[in-house]
Design a protein around this motif. Sequence first.
Motif, PDB file in Angstrom:
ATOM      1  N   VAL A   7       0.923  -1.089   0.009  1.00 50.44           N
ATOM      2  CA  VAL A   7       0.060  -0.015   0.079  1.00 50.44           C
ATOM      3  C   VAL A   7       0.918   1.320   0.018  1.00 50.44           C
ATOM      4  O   VAL A   7       1.155   1.806   1.081  1.00 50.44           O
ATOM      5  N   MET A   8       1.326   1.518  -1.127  1.00 52.71           N
ATOM      6  CA  MET A   8       2.027   2.997  -1.334  1.00 52.71           C
ATOM      7  C   MET A   8       0.869   4.026  -1.321  1.00 52.71           C
ATOM      8  O   MET A   8       0.044   4.154  -1.742  1.00 52.71           O
ATOM      9  N   PRO A   9       1.143   5.074  -0.143  1.00 49.37           N
ATOM     10  CA  PRO A   9      -0.018   5.785  -0.084  1.00 49.37           C
ATOM     11  C   PRO A   9      -0.062   6.956  -1.446  1.00 49.37           C
ATOM     12  O   PRO A   9       0.871   7.100  -2.319  1.00 49.37           O
ATOM     13  N   PHE A  43       3.410   6.431   7.512  1.00 50.35           N
ATOM     14  CA  PHE A  43       2.572   5.500   7.093  1.00 50.35           C
ATOM     15  C   PHE A  43       3.336   4.477   6.392  1.00 50.35           C
ATOM     16  O   PHE A  43       3.301   3.114   6.333  1.00 50.35           O
ATOM     17  N   GLY A  69       5.712   2.170   8.083  1.00 46.83           N
ATOM     18  CA  GLY A  69       5.235   1.036   8.506  1.00 46.83           C
ATOM     19  C   GLY A  69       4.819   0.119   7.613  1.00 46.83           C
ATOM     20  O   GLY A  69       4.765  -1.344   7.770  1.00 46.83           O
ATOM     21  N   GLU A  70       4.399   0.526   6.163  1.00 45.48           N
ATOM     22  CA  GLU A  70       4.062  -0.491   5.354  1.00 45.48           C
ATOM     23  C   GLU A  70       5.389  -1.077   4.929  1.00 45.48           C
ATOM     24  O   GLU A  70       5.308  -2.542   4.605  1.00 45.48           O
ATOM     25  N   GLU A 127       6.085  -3.936   7.180  1.00 45.94           N
ATOM     26  CA  GLU A 127       5.185  -5.136   6.970  1.00 45.94           C
ATOM     27  C   GLU A 127       5.862  -5.813   5.608  1.00 45.94           C
ATOM     28  O   GLU A 127       5.738  -7.025   5.502  1.00 45.94           O
TER      29      GLU A 127
END
Lengths: 438, 386
Positions: free
Chosen positions: B125-127, B138, B141-142, B145
């Motif tokens: 999930v690239m913002p 964010f 954190g991605e 994971e």
Amino acid sequence: MAKYKTKGLDCWGKAKELRQRYYQDYKEAHDRGALRWEGGAWSFDCIPQALEGEVHGLTEEPYGASIGANPAMQVRYQEAAEGKWGCANDLCAYLRNYWGSIILNEYAFGGEWPHADFIFQNHICCSHAKWLQVAGEIAGGEIPYFCFDVGVGPYDKIGERQINYVVEQLYDGIEFLEKVTGRKIDDEKLIKRVHNTYDSSCYWAKACEFNQAVPAPLDEKTMFSLYVLGTLEKSSDDVANFYKDLLYPEVKDRVDNQIAAVANEQCRVFGDSQPPWGFLRVYRYLEQYGIVSNANLYTMSLIGWWNINEKGDMVPYPTLEEQGVTLKTREDALRFLVEGELKGKLEWAPFYGATYKNDLTARMVKQWKCDAAIIHLNRGCEGTAQHQMEMKIALQKLGLPVMTFEGNMADQRQFDEARTDRLIDLFVKETLGLKKVA
Amino acid sequence: MEASEILKQFQDVWENRHDYGRDWKKRKGGKVLGYFCTYAPEEVLYAADILPIRILGGHETPSLVTPHMFDMWCPFSRDCLNQGLQGKYDDYMDGLMETNCCLHPRQAFGAWIVNKPYLWSYWYVMPNAVRSPRSKPFLRGELEEFKKAIEEWTGKTITDEDLDRGIDIMNTNRRLMKQVYELRKQDNPPLTGAEAMTMVWASQLMDKREHNELLKQLLEALPNRKLDRDPGIRLMIIGSENDDRPFMEMVEDVLGGTFVIDDHCTGSRYFWDELTPEKDRLQAIANRYCDRIPCPGKDWGMEDISRKRFPHVLQLAKDYRAQGAILVQQKFCDPHELDIPSLRRYLEGNDIPCYFLEFEVTVPIGPFRIRVEAFLEQIKAEELFG
């Protein structure tokens, strides 16, 4: 003699009135000293609506759809967007309608284009952030613009990190709103608005759940006009009360009394994506064969919030009361708002892969007892048309007869009505073997 | 080695990418992971000794794809999926990842995974709000994971030293390619635009350690290279994914222009921005991907409607003395379609004439030749009489 009783919805007139008043209020807002904002149907309207004083929003997709329902107006607006601005004719059809409306300085509900005071948008598909970025440019380039990101993953991967990211952006959004408007966010109003958002989203889902009944109390053509209120201002008292106090009890009553949407229901079909708005008569044609279109992930979860329960069934997301939650602070309000939107709006799940769309639609056809599927391959919206062909294969593997037709929700130039009629005719008579019953 | 030989090696990798992938796997024995969009954090993959390869166009009629993805989706993503369904990656690619990019490759990824379920797959999930201060923590954190998932997949722990190695490989590659691009500012650039972009395509397809070695040799050889051609009109090429070498060759070899700079995710946008190292390696990676020149789909802000990419594109045009810009766009590519009318006005308002072309899987060279020729003549006429 008809198989079931049928009648129109008693709350239909109220739904029409709410929609009409929404567009009128936006138009007249400045005359009353109220603020105007532009955003998307998904852009958490409760935040700008919690500003002090009177505030009115214009959500872009339903506005584009309203134009789409009027083929003559639609073509004129799209040709303005394409011809005068120079955009591609395969962009989102709502977006082209919207841009055309600004370019022609015409408000589809009468008068000149009502300029907004600010933009409060969110982003998940390719178009949303850019839609109003360009709209702002077309309108003169001076408008304050805030956009937040909700593309953080599917409902079953939402944890604290994802919720925090969106909540933090909303705090930034509040700071932005207070700065550009000179007004404060009223926390009491915000809490009430979030509560209303829960009611609108959860009670719409509860109403849709009733459509598992045989006969189905609602047909999709009617549902299109009902979900739209949630895309306009789901945080308002009027919309929340409509879903909770008018629609939900009425649909429940229809189930209890076997009042059908289609009097001779003999076949239930599953749909996908938005319909071609200017040609909803297709659904009336289906009724002659006793066909009711009774389920669609788009229609039921564009604003409706859902959960997958332990049995694996899709069930309405719990209201705040059902969760035993009382919102007390701004932090409570924002966190619960974000949690509901990210976990409950299953319509966002297919943004993260075909397996989500296949999985959800497989559950739905089973729970809503669908006999067949008619899929609108919607060239007007990449967001809702995602993975439609993989979904078609998945539904066929479940043994469901599936028909597809290409069209566009709001660009009649990409919809061949005669061809579609013929395809439906063949599907209904030859594949499904149905005969006219009305 | 002569510059031409090195550039030919890049072209060979691009033309025979599957042979390269198979050979790499035989030589190194590592895992190969496909990706669609340049927001894939290759630093982490190199740290895990995985070969990241970008899925690029095959430029053949996508005969298998329509039952899985109808024709409103961009030809590039249909082309990519078609190659997957044809099994072209089957004997060497172990996994496939998606980076939350535009909706079109998402279709290709989704259908690919459904039809090749044995592949390891990952949704990263690239913002989208890369200009928001909230995006960097964010994304960190991605990345945490993602790193964990890669460790589980490979059975290997990724240490800080591994990440440093991955960062160094990527940064070296970026720096060296930027040095090659720098040479294109010359009056008579020592390499054509087609050659320069093929170099970038090869970097997305081959082991960057090998690519870096070739780049070092290229940088030694290029100053001695004199192309026996008049560079003609200096052009910039801008737009979405572009790996259409025949088109670029037509403009440069037949019409006599030269692409001196580009703004493509298969070109400068991929490597322009280096990563600034810091103690928290994952944060450094996150910062780089949020701060890079964005894809149009992520180019929007938190206060006004400005874009970050436009001034960068104009600066490139000025630095490389582009006399005109060709805006190319894959049909149906929403992010670029949404920006192109504005970008065109912006560049033309800054005296950079523009010409727009819409690309498909196969490029209609004949009609495009006539149209580009007219554009070049228009630029020449403006120079003569303007």
